[in-house]
Design an enzyme around this catalytic site. Structure first.
Site, mmCIF file in Angstrom:
data_model
loop_
_atom_site.group_PDB
_atom_site.id
_atom_site.type_symbol
_atom_site.label_atom_id
_atom_site.label_comp_id
_atom_site.label_asym_id
_atom_site.label_seq_id
_atom_site.Cartn_x
_atom_site.Cartn_y
_atom_site.Cartn_z
ATOM 1 N N GLU B 91 0.811 -1.224 0.000
ATOM 2 C CA GLU B 91 0.000 0.000 0.000
ATOM 3 C C GLU B 91 0.840 1.267 0.000
ATOM 4 O O GLU B 91 0.550 2.216 -0.725
ATOM 5 C CB GLU B 91 -0.952 0.005 1.205
ATOM 6 C CG GLU B 91 -2.104 -0.993 1.111
ATOM 7 C CD GLU B 91 -1.731 -2.405 1.517
ATOM 8 O OE1 GLU B 91 -0.576 -2.626 1.962
ATOM 9 O OE2 GLU B 91 -2.588 -3.298 1.387
ATOM 10 N N HIS B 160 -10.152 -5.050 11.115
ATOM 11 C CA HIS B 160 -10.818 -4.901 9.818
ATOM 12 C C HIS B 160 -12.149 -4.174 9.920
ATOM 13 O O HIS B 160 -12.998 -4.294 9.033
ATOM 14 C CB HIS B 160 -11.069 -6.272 9.184
ATOM 15 C CG HIS B 160 -9.849 -6.916 8.604
ATOM 16 N ND1 HIS B 160 -8.879 -7.501 9.383
ATOM 17 C CD2 HIS B 160 -9.432 -7.065 7.327
ATOM 18 C CE1 HIS B 160 -7.930 -7.993 8.597
ATOM 19 N NE2 HIS B 160 -8.239 -7.736 7.347
HETATM 20 C C1 LIG Z 1 -2.050 -4.372 4.523
HETATM 21 C C2 LIG Z 1 -3.079 -5.297 3.982
HETATM 22 N N1 LIG Z 1 -3.389 -5.232 2.675
HETATM 23 C C3 LIG Z 1 -4.321 -6.060 2.167
HETATM 24 C C4 LIG Z 1 -4.946 -6.967 2.954
HETATM 25 C C5 LIG Z 1 -5.984 -7.898 2.365
HETATM 26 N N2 LIG Z 1 -5.430 -9.243 2.240
HETATM 27 C C6 LIG Z 1 -5.567 -10.134 3.227
HETATM 28 S S1 LIG Z 1 -4.764 -11.541 2.905
HETATM 29 C C7 LIG Z 1 -4.199 -10.995 1.440
HETATM 30 C C8 LIG Z 1 -3.342 -11.890 0.603
HETATM 31 C C9 LIG Z 1 -2.066 -12.246 1.280
HETATM 32 O O1 LIG Z 1 -1.399 -13.250 0.589
HETATM 33 P P1 LIG Z 1 -0.147 -14.022 1.167
HETATM 34 O O2 LIG Z 1 0.723 -13.080 1.901
HETATM 35 O O3 LIG Z 1 0.448 -14.788 0.069
HETATM 36 O O4 LIG Z 1 -0.748 -15.000 2.267
HETATM 37 P P2 LIG Z 1 -1.741 -16.237 2.096
HETATM 38 O O5 LIG Z 1 -3.116 -15.675 2.166
HETATM 39 O O6 LIG Z 1 -1.441 -16.900 0.808
HETATM 40 O O7 LIG Z 1 -1.495 -17.109 3.280
HETATM 41 C C10 LIG Z 1 -4.650 -9.703 1.210
HETATM 42 C C11 LIG Z 1 -4.375 -8.909 -0.001
HETATM 43 C C12 LIG Z 1 -4.611 -6.986 4.339
HETATM 44 N N3 LIG Z 1 -5.207 -7.821 5.200
HETATM 45 N N4 LIG Z 1 -3.667 -6.153 4.811
#
Ligand SMILES: Cc1ncc(C[n+]2csc(CCOP(=O)(O)OP(=O)(O)O)c2C)c(N)n1
Ligand SMILES: [Mg+2]
Lengths: 398, 362
Positions: B91, B160
């Site tokens: 972000e 959230h």
């Molecule tokens: C700062 C932030 N940006 C966006 C999100 C929304 N979000 C939650 S999980 C996720 C994907 C994360 O992917 P990864 O790090 O690969 O973890 P995985 O879900 O595959 O375990 C996103 C974009 C968030 N929770 N926090």
């Protein structure tokens, strides 16, 4: 067509995990106390020596690892069902497919080592000491949850386990801080700090690689590369998908995260490395998430059903481990059946109880905002509805 | 990534619940076309991208996935990689890139998957986007829109579920809009995109899937709503209820209940939090002599606190027959526990209770 990450998993899908030593005398119910396996080679970054690919596994360890992985799987299946029943609300990020990561790492940790992860936290919470009933109760938002139902799916804690964090990447600096505290207190403890392939791009990850290395902080950065961050494959999010090298001056290891023994090998090396004062290390575990990102994501618009099926059939961390330990006579197929049945009963019972439990009372809405509340009454939705602050705790970190 | 009724990301079927009962009872509005807030936002983006080459969208999952909440659905297919850009989860980085692009003359729409994650980027929003025009003595414009879902969602716990209205409204140099229904969403977002200053557009995730009537005027691609102007959603003479976003609905529900008791509440939908339309509030209070502010955000230094302070500072203070009061989210982080979550947010009954106390009716 499979993404490269998945293809590379599949290629190694029938590893030559030959028993090297104590071959069982026969296959009819006799078991051996320990045996040896060979894991796939690791990939190394700025390390002269990697983990050994020769693994000794005792029967007790095998039973324990299998039980833990299978318990997580059952628990997650149950969590998914509770979500579908609309009893689990909001998010529900399942760990199915990634069990070998938590279990393999945990088996390399000492009692004073700490762990912190993101929101995909149910499996880790259990492995760090919370029984399924308390995990499932947290998911159902009931008072018997490990956070009294106030945290829900993403926010669970216990001794040496710092959650359960919802902001992608934000847990990574926290993990370095937890490791810094161990260094400061001179405990020789390490902190395992987990993040996803998506989170691996957050700027703060790189900020703390630097500080951890500058100050030799005993932090084990674990990148759980499950191929996707939500609907974005790792190749679309990351200019380099060699996550084990992305700490640059921080050494790294790549390990097959579907092989619990390989994960344990890598984690053992990392624990020794950090605890002996050499500073931080990165482990990339190549793994896979079977479900969608969260329960409401069908998980099929950005990958094919065939891809998921192929991983399930050829690389499942639990099935492959089970076959391995049975074929090497560490355990018998009957014992596995018994364990499976026991886990099923335990998780089913826990689920039933977690559904039947009550939520905490409304008096806890203003509880534990502060350790030392200086505000007097807490304001409710209006001046006419003051609330009384309360302390409940107890703290597990002091 | 959550949506209505506590189901999470992408559960579109459950999102498209029709709002019907309330507020729109005359035959003219019933005949109007219904549109979800999501589709209203989508058409605003689509129309402005067609109108102005310089408008582009970036954010997490906005392109190939059609948006985590499907607000950008179809836009990547229509406008391609250049103008609808999937970013990594970074972000601070992409908000900064968007701000820089705005400084250099583009008109970026920077989507945050939710405003909870914009906290990672708040330095770029405030220190870079909001202040540059002033610091450069008017030489460097920053025509950017930061948008995404804001406020309490359902069942997603403390990290959230939070309203950032007061946070952004606090900052000179920013404009802040907080649409309630579909017309608001379309008209305000289009104005935000055309505005020469940085605008924060705080959408409400729970309302994305709700349908509201759209007038013929609102369906037109020329439809704009002025930033800084409130709307009287329901006229009344006994008390003023002023709210933004989902709390407008809470007020309308309360007003309906109060009407049954012979109390005519005037409901003001703020639409913008900065500038805040104090004129409309003032006129209303001069008429009703009573005010209750309603919001889902926390009380301390909140939007209601600002409105009450402005009333105190002005002549309109003498028109109040009773102290003005705030109804807000409870002063606690949001719990996951369902019964506590409900109690942490203002309900129509809380508004009715406050009104009855102020008007001294049983
Ligand atoms: C700062 C932030 N940006 C966006 C999100 C929304 N979000 C939650 S999980 C996720 C994907 C994360 O992917 P990864 O790090 O690969 O973890 P995985 O879900 O595959 O375990 C996103 C974009 C968030 N929770 N926090
Ligand atoms: Mg991932």
């Amino acid at each position: 067509m499979l993404p490269a990450c998945v293809r590379s998993i599949c290629k190694k899908s029938i590893p030559a995990n030959k028993a090297l030593g104590l071959i069982a005398r026969n296959g009819s119910g006799h078991t051996v106390g320990e045996t040896q396996f060979e894991t796939q080679p690791f990939k190394l970054h700025k390390l002269d020596e990697g983990p050994s690919t020769h693994v000794t596994l005792t029967r007790d360890e095998a039973l324990n690892m299998y039980t833990q992985m299978h318990t997580i799987r059952r628990m997650e299946t149950s969590a998914g069902n509770l979500y579908k029943e609309k009893i689990v609300r909001g998010f529900c990020h399942l760990y199915s497919g990634q069990e070998a990561v938590a279990v393999g790492i945990k088996h390399a940790l000492r009692p004073h080592d700490a762990v912190i992860t993101a929101y995909r936290a149910h499996g880790w919470t259990h492995i760090m000491g919370v029984p399924p009933f308390e995990v499932l109760s947290e998911l159902t938002g009931r008072r018997t949850g490990c956070a009294r139902g106030k945290g829900g799916s993403m926010h669970m804690y216990c001794k040496n386990f710092y959650g359960g964090n919802g902001i992608v990447g934000a847990q990574v600096p926290l993990g370095v801080g937890i490791a810094l505290a161990a260094q400061y207190k001179g405990t020789d403890g390490v902190c395992v700090t987990l993040y996803g392939d998506g989170a691996a791009n957050q700027g703060q990850v790189f900020e703390v690689y630097n500080m951890a290395k500058l100050w030799d902080v005993p932090c084990i950065f674990v990148c759980e590369n499950n191929g996707y961050g939500m609907g974005t494959s790792s190749v679309r999010s990351s200019a380099s998908t060699d996550y084990y090298t992305r700490g640059d001056y921080v050494p790294g290891i790549w390990v097959d995260g579907m092989d619990v023994l390989a994960v344990r090998q890598a984690a053992r090396l990392a624990v020794n490395y950090c605890a002996s004062g050499k500073g931080p290390i990165v482990i990339e575990v190549q793994t896979y998430r079977y479900s969608g990102h969260s329960m409401s994501d069908p998980g099929t618009s950005y990958r094919t059903r065939e891809e998921v099926q192929e991983v399930r059939q050829t690389r499942d961390p639990i099935t492959s481990f089970k076959e391995k330990i049975i074929s090497h006579n560490l355990v018998t197929a009957d014992e596995i059946k018994e364990i499976d049945a026991k886990i099923r009963t335990e998780v089913d019972e826990a689920t039933k109880k977690a559904k039947a439990e009550k939520e905490i009372g409304i008096d806890e809405l203003p509880a534990d905002i502060y350790a030392n509340n200086l505000e007097g009454d807490i304001r409710g939705v209006s001046i006419f509805q003051p609330l009384k602050h309360k302390r409940i705790g107890p703290a597990v970190n002091v | 990534m959550v949506s209505k009724s506590g189901r999470t990301l992408l559960n579109l079927a459950s999102l498209n619940r029709v709002i019907s009962k309330r507020a729109f009872s005359n035959s003219k509005t019933l005949a109007a076309k219904q549109m979800t807030v999501r589709d209203a936002l989508n058409s605003a983006l689509d129309e402005e991208m067609t109108r102005d080459e310089k408008v582009f969208i970036l954010g997490e999952e906005v392109a190939q996935y059609d948006g985590a909440y499907k607000v950008t659905r179809g836009l990547w297919k229509k406008y391609g990689d250049k103008r609808v850009i999937d970013t990594p989860i970074t972000e601070m980085g992409f908000a900064g890139i968007a701000t820089g692009a705005a400084m250099a003359g583009l008109r970026p729409v920077c989507e945050f998957m939710t405003f909870n994650f914009a906290m990672q980027a708040i330095d770029q929003i405030i220190n870079s986007a909001a202040k540059t025009f002033y610091m450069s003595a008017g030489r460097v414009n920053v025509p950017i829109v930061f948008r995404g879902p804001n406020g309490a969602a359902a069942g997603v716990a403390a990290q959230h579920s939070q309203c950032y209205g007061a946070w952004y409204a606090h900052c000179p140099g920013l404009k802040v809009v907080s649409p309630y229904n579909s017309e608001d969403a379309k008209g305000l977002l289009k104005s935000a995109i055309r505005d020469p200053d940085p605008v924060v557009c705080l959408e409400n995730e729970i309302l994305y899937g709700v349908q509201y009537p759209m007038s013929d005027e609102a369906l037109s691609s020329d439809f704009l709503l002025p930033i800084g102007k409130a709307k009287i959603e329901r006229p009344g003479k006994h008390i003023t209820l002023v709210a933004h976003s989902k709390a407008v609905e809470t007020c309308l529900d309360a007003a309906k209940e109060l009407a049954g008791k012979g109390i005519e509440a005037e409901v003001i939908n703020l639409r913008s939090l900065r500038p805040i339309d104090i004129d409309t509030i003032t006129k209303s209070v001069v008429k009703t002599n009573h005010l209750v502010s309603v919001e889902q955000g926390w009380p301390t230094c909140g939007i209601g606190a600002e409105i009450l302070a402005r009333l105190m500072e002005s002549e309109v203070f003498y028109h109040l027959d009773q102290p003005a009061v705030r109804i807000t989210g409870a002063d606690v982080p949001m719990p996951y526990t369902q019964s506590l979550e409900v109690a942490a947010l203002p309900r129509p009954a809380d508004v009715v209770d406050a009104v009855k106390r102020l008007l001294k009716v049983k």
